[in-house]
Design a protein around this motif. Structure first.
Motif, mmCIF file in Angstrom:
data_model
loop_
_atom_site.group_PDB
_atom_site.id
_atom_site.type_symbol
_atom_site.label_atom_id
_atom_site.label_comp_id
_atom_site.label_asym_id
_atom_site.label_seq_id
_atom_site.Cartn_x
_atom_site.Cartn_y
_atom_site.Cartn_z
ATOM 1 N N THR A 163 0.843 -1.179 0.000
ATOM 2 C CA THR A 163 0.000 0.000 0.000
ATOM 3 C C THR A 163 0.877 1.227 0.000
ATOM 4 N N THR A 164 0.330 2.302 -0.491
ATOM 5 C CA THR A 164 1.096 3.537 -0.524
ATOM 6 C C THR A 164 1.248 4.161 0.847
ATOM 7 N N ALA A 165 0.465 3.681 1.806
ATOM 8 C CA ALA A 165 0.474 4.323 3.113
ATOM 9 C C ALA A 165 1.468 3.709 4.082
ATOM 10 N N ALA A 166 2.095 2.627 3.714
ATOM 11 C CA ALA A 166 2.981 1.948 4.661
ATOM 12 C C ALA A 166 4.420 2.375 4.457
ATOM 13 N N PRO A 167 5.025 3.066 5.414
ATOM 14 C CA PRO A 167 6.424 3.427 5.278
ATOM 15 C C PRO A 167 7.310 2.205 5.395
ATOM 16 N N VAL A 168 8.368 2.184 4.615
ATOM 17 C CA VAL A 168 9.307 1.077 4.694
ATOM 18 C C VAL A 168 10.451 1.535 5.583
ATOM 19 N N THR A 169 10.413 1.118 6.843
ATOM 20 C CA THR A 169 11.413 1.562 7.794
ATOM 21 C C THR A 169 12.237 0.394 8.274
ATOM 22 N N ALA A 229 -3.270 7.576 6.343
ATOM 23 C CA ALA A 229 -3.305 6.791 7.575
ATOM 24 C C ALA A 229 -4.443 5.771 7.575
ATOM 25 N N PHE A 230 -5.326 5.809 6.553
ATOM 26 C CA PHE A 230 -6.457 4.885 6.546
ATOM 27 C C PHE A 230 -6.053 3.416 6.438
ATOM 28 N N PRO A 231 -5.246 3.022 5.445
ATOM 29 C CA PRO A 231 -4.933 1.586 5.326
ATOM 30 C C PRO A 231 -4.355 0.967 6.597
ATOM 31 N N PRO A 232 -3.344 1.589 7.242
ATOM 32 C CA PRO A 232 -2.836 0.945 8.460
ATOM 33 C C PRO A 232 -3.833 0.946 9.603
ATOM 34 N N SER A 233 -4.855 1.795 9.550
ATOM 35 C CA SER A 233 -5.858 1.750 10.616
ATOM 36 C C SER A 233 -6.630 0.433 10.582
ATOM 37 N N PHE A 234 -6.716 -0.188 9.391
ATOM 38 C CA PHE A 234 -7.377 -1.486 9.274
ATOM 39 C C PHE A 234 -6.472 -2.632 9.712
ATOM 40 N N ALA A 235 -5.234 -2.307 10.052
ATOM 41 C CA ALA A 235 -4.333 -3.295 10.640
ATOM 42 C C ALA A 235 -4.358 -3.200 12.160
ATOM 43 N N GLY A 236 -5.169 -2.291 12.685
ATOM 44 C CA GLY A 236 -5.310 -2.120 14.114
ATOM 45 C C GLY A 236 -6.682 -2.566 14.571
ATOM 46 N N ILE A 237 -7.159 -1.968 15.636
ATOM 47 C CA ILE A 237 -8.420 -2.380 16.226
ATOM 48 C C ILE A 237 -9.581 -2.235 15.245
ATOM 49 N N GLY A 296 2.776 12.819 29.775
ATOM 50 C CA GLY A 296 2.026 11.910 28.914
ATOM 51 C C GLY A 296 2.903 11.290 27.854
ATOM 52 N N SER A 297 2.336 10.350 27.116
ATOM 53 C CA SER A 297 3.086 9.626 26.085
ATOM 54 C C SER A 297 2.517 9.877 24.702
ATOM 55 N N VAL A 298 3.380 9.828 23.715
ATOM 56 C CA VAL A 298 2.984 9.779 22.309
ATOM 57 C C VAL A 298 3.418 8.415 21.795
ATOM 58 N N ILE A 299 2.441 7.576 21.483
ATOM 59 C CA ILE A 299 2.744 6.234 21.001
ATOM 60 C C ILE A 299 3.359 6.309 19.613
ATOM 61 N N GLU A 300 4.420 5.559 19.390
ATOM 62 C CA GLU A 300 5.091 5.557 18.087
ATOM 63 C C GLU A 300 4.483 4.469 17.212
ATOM 64 N N ILE A 301 3.693 4.889 16.240
ATOM 65 C CA ILE A 301 3.048 3.981 15.308
ATOM 66 C C ILE A 301 3.868 3.946 14.029
ATOM 67 N N ALA A 302 3.900 2.789 13.373
ATOM 68 C CA ALA A 302 4.760 2.612 12.201
ATOM 69 C C ALA A 302 4.541 3.715 11.175
ATOM 70 N N ASN A 303 3.280 3.998 10.844
ATOM 71 C CA ASN A 303 2.974 5.182 10.040
ATOM 72 C C ASN A 303 2.790 6.320 11.035
ATOM 73 N N TYR A 304 3.786 7.181 11.152
ATOM 74 C CA TYR A 304 3.765 8.185 12.205
ATOM 75 C C TYR A 304 2.621 9.180 12.037
ATOM 76 N N ASN A 305 2.023 9.209 10.859
ATOM 77 C CA ASN A 305 0.861 10.063 10.674
ATOM 78 C C ASN A 305 -0.268 9.658 11.609
ATOM 79 N N LEU A 306 -0.336 8.357 11.965
ATOM 80 C CA LEU A 306 -1.323 7.915 12.942
ATOM 81 C C LEU A 306 -0.979 8.429 14.339
ATOM 82 N N SER A 307 0.305 8.590 14.621
ATOM 83 C CA SER A 307 0.701 9.197 15.898
ATOM 84 C C SER A 307 0.265 10.661 15.938
#
Length: 557
Positions: free
Chosen positions: A58-64, A208-216, A457-468
Motif C-alpha cells: 500500500t502507498t500508506a505503509a512506510p518502509v522503515t 493513515a487509513f490503510p494501516p488503521s485497518f491493521a489495528g483495532i 504523557g506519552s505519544v505512542i510511536e506507530i509505524a505510520n507516524y501520521n497515525l501518531s
C-alpha cells in the motif's frame, strides 16, 4: 509498579492514550530510511491459498528499518514439535472494556489477537500484509477517495457463519455509528461489489487509513453471533475468525482459548490453545513466572533487566516517547513563554534520567519521534543538558526568581521519576507540587485543559507516524488541549495526512515545527519488553508493538 491503560473519549471518539506498555515509560538505533511508493493499487494475490499469497503493498505503509529484538539466549529452531501444547501468557493488561465487540472498544488488548482476525496485518516496520483481505486498491483522488478490499473466500467465523463483504460492511457500519475512532468520521459509505469485494468510500483521502485497518478497526466480529445472542453476550464472548476460539473467560482472572479447526490457513494454528492469565500485581507475576507458570510475560524495563541478568530471553521493541506537556495555551501561564519551555528542556539531564530509569532499554529523546521512525528529523540539533543556559533563559524570560506550578502524571507513575523531575526544575527556580490522579481524573486532563501546570504523557510511536499525529497531536485539537501547537500546525498536519503517499519530508517538517514551538518536551523513548520462554518459537513477539502471530507460534520440547 502497576500499569494502566488510559483512554479518553473526546469529540465523538476514543483515543488510545497508552497501548500495552506505554505507561511502563513512567513506571519504575539506526536512523530509519523511508522509500515512499508511487502506485495507488496494491499487489493482488495470485491465489487464495495462504502459501501462494503475495503480500499486498500500500502507498500508506512506510518502509522503515525494523528494530532488532534483544535476546539473551539463541532460540531453538527445531521443527519436529510444532504441534500441541498450551501457551500461557502472563498478562498485566486486564481487559476493562468489551473484548468481543471491537466496534465498542478502542483497545486492542493482547487477549483479542488470538480470536479476532483483522482485515490487514502489519509488521513493526510498517509493512502491511494480507490477512482477511488478500489485497486492496486505493483511490487517492479528491473526487472519489476510497479503499477497495478483496477478501479471502471460504473463511468462516467461529459460529460457522460466513465471513464476506456483508460481514465487513456490518462491522464498519457499527464503527461509524459508534464514532469511536477518529478515522471513522471520514467514512462516507460502503459498497458491497460482490460477496468478497467491498469498497469503503471516504469523504477525503488520508494515507493513515490503510494501516488503521491493521489495528483495532480491522478486527472483524460475527454479525450472526450479535443477531442471535445480543450485545450483552458478544461483549464478553469473542466470535471472530482468528486462529483460536474463546473457550472460557473469567473477568479479571483468565481467558482460555482452543485452536480453531477451520482456520483459513491450512495446518495452523500449531498450538492446542492459549491461556491468558491476568495478574495486575508485578510481584505476583514474577513469582508465577519463576514457578514455571508462564511462557510469555509482559514486563517493564526494570523487570526486563532483572530477568535478563538471570539468563532469561528478553524481546523488546520501540513503543512510545514520554513527554512533558506544558500549559502553553493559557497566556497568563508562565509556560506560555517559549523561553521558559526552552529553559526547562535545557535543565533536564535526560541522559542521567535514562541511566536511572531506562535499565538499558530507553534512550534520551530530543524530539518526539525516535530514530526508528520515518518522521525523525536528523537536522534537529536537540537541546542538550546545559544548566547555565537554562538559568539564563529563565532570566531572559523575566522569571529569574522562578515561579510555582504543578506536575501532573497518572497514579501509576514512578514517584522517584517525579521527584527527580521536581529536583531538576527547582534548580532553575520552578517549584512544582506533584499530583498523581487516578486514571479517570488523569484522562479528563488529557482530553481537557490544565492551568499553569505540566502534564506527563506519552505519544505512542506507530509505524505510520501520521497515525501518531492523528491520535495524539491532532487538529482540530482534542487531546493535550493546553499544549499550544505551532501557528502553521493545521497546514503541516493536513499535508502529512492527505498526501497521496506517506512523505517523510512532510512528517519531518511537522516534527521540526513541534520542536521549535516546544509543544511537548520529550524526555525519553521507551520500549515494550517481554520475558519469553526459550520454548516459544515464531510468535512474532518483538516484531510488532501490540500485535503478534499467534497462528504461527509453537512450543518446542
Amino acid at each position: 509498579m502497576k500499569n494502566k491503560l488510559l483512554c479518553h473519549k473526546t469529540a465523538g471518539f476514543i483515543i488510545c492514550v497508552v497501548l500495552v506498555a506505554a505507561l511502563l515509560a513512567v513506571s519504575c538505533s539506526s536512523t530509519a530510511s523511508t522509500t515512499p511508493t508511487t502506485a495507488t493499487t496494491s499487489t493482488a494475490a495470485t491465489a487464495n491459498t495462504p502459501s501462494q499469497t503475495k503480500p499486498a503493498t500500500t502507498t500508506a505503509a512506510p518502509v522503515t528499518t525494523a528494530p532488532a529484538t534483544t535476546q539473551t539466549k539463541p532460540a531453538t529452531t527445531t521443527s519436529s514439535n510444532k504441534y500441541g501444547g498450551t501457551l500461557r501468557v502472563i498478562d498485566p493488561f486486564i481487559p476493562a472494556q468489551p473484548i468481543g465487540a471491537p466496534y465498542e472498544a478502542p483497545l486492542a488488548v493482547p487477549s483479542m489477537q488470538a480470536v479476532l482476525a483483522k482485515i490487514i496485518g502489519q509488521k513493526a516496520d510498517g509493512t502491511l500484509q494480507p490477512e482477511l483481505a488478500l489485497s486492496w486498491d486505493q483511490d487517492t483522488s479528491a473526487a472519489t477517495p476510497s479503499i477497495t478490499f478483496h477478501l479471502r473466500q471460504g473463511v468462516t467465523f467461529h459460529d460457522g457463519s460466513a465471513f464476506n463483504a456483508q460481514a465487513v460492511k456490518w462491522n464498519l457500519e457499527k464503527q461509524k455509528a459508534g464514532n469511536l475512532f477518529n478515522t471513522t468520521i471520514y467514512f462516507k459509505s460502503f459498497d458491497v461489489i460482490d460477496d468478497y469485494t467491498i469498497r469503503v468510500n471516504l469523504t477525503e483521502w488520508r494515507n493513515a487509513f490503510p494501516p488503521s485497518f491493521a489495528g483495532i478497526q480491522g478486527y472483524m466480529a460475527s454479525p450472526t453471533a450479535f443477531d442471535k445472542n445480543g450485545i450483552d453476550y458478544v461483549r464478553w464472548h469473542m466470535v471472530g475468525a482468528g486462529a483460536f476460539t474463546q473457550a472460557d473467560f473469567q473477568r479479571d482472572v483468565s481467558l482460555t482459548t482452543v485452536k480453531y479447526p477451520n482456520y483459513y490457513e491450512a495446518g495452523k494454528p500449531y498450538l492446542d490453545g492459549i491461556q491468558f492469565l491476568y495478574v495486575a500485581d508485578p510481584i505476583t507475576r514474577q513469582v508465577l513466572w519463576r514457578s514455571g507458570g508462564g511462557d510469555v510475560m509482559n514486563v517493564d524495563a526494570q523487570t526486563a533487566s532483572l530477568f535478563a541478568a538471570s539468563g532469561n530471553q528478553i524481546k523488546s521493541i520501540p513503543n512510545a516517547t514520554l513527554c512533558l506537556f506544558p500549559d502553553s495555551v493559557n497566556t497568563t501561564s508562565a509556560w506560555s513563554n517559549l523561553k521558559v519551555r526552552q529553559a526547562v528542556e535545557y535543565a533536564l539531564d535526560k541522559e542521567a534520567i535514562v541511566k536511572a530509569f531506562g535499565y538499558g532499554y530507553y534512550t534520551a529523546a530530543y524530539q518526539i519521534p525516535s530514530k526508528n521512525s520515518s518522521a525523525y528529523d536528523p537536522t534537529i540539533p536537540g537541546r542538550k543538558y546545559d544548566l547555565a543556559k537554562a538559568k539564563q533563559l529563565m532570566t531572559d524570560a523575566g522569571y529569574s526568581n522562578g515561579f510555582k506550578s504543578s506536575l501532573i502524571a497518572p497514579s501509576s507513575t514512578s514517584r522517584d521519576l517525579m521527584a527527580i523531575l521536581q529536583s531538576y526544575l527547582s534548580k532553575i527556580g520552578i517549584t512544582v507540587d506533584i499530583q498523581l490522579p487516578e486514571a479517570a481524573k488523569f484522562s479528563s486532563y488529557m482530553g481537557g485543559t490544565w492551568d499553569n501546570a505540566v502534564l506527563v504523557g506519552s505519544v505512542i510511536e506507530i509505524a505510520n507516524y501520521n497515525l501518531s499525529f492523528n491520535n495524539f497531536l491532532n487538529y482540530p485539537v482534542t487531546l493535550y488541549r493546553s499544549a499550544a501547537r505551532p501557528d502553521n500546525w493545521p497546514d503541516l498536519y493536513k499535508a502529512t495526512l492527505t498526501s497521496k503517499d506517506v512523505d517523510p519530508k512532510l512528517q519531518q517538517a511537522a516534527v521540526h515545527a513541534l520542536y521549535d514551538q516546544l509543544t511537548a518536551i520529550p524526555l525519553y523513548n521507551t520500549q515494550s519488553t517481554w520475558v519469553v520462554s526459550d520454548k516459544l518459537q515464531d510468535s512474532g513477539i518483538g516484531n510488532k508493538v501490540l500485535y503478534w502471530d499467534s497462528q504461527n507460534a509453537w512450543l518446542s520440547k
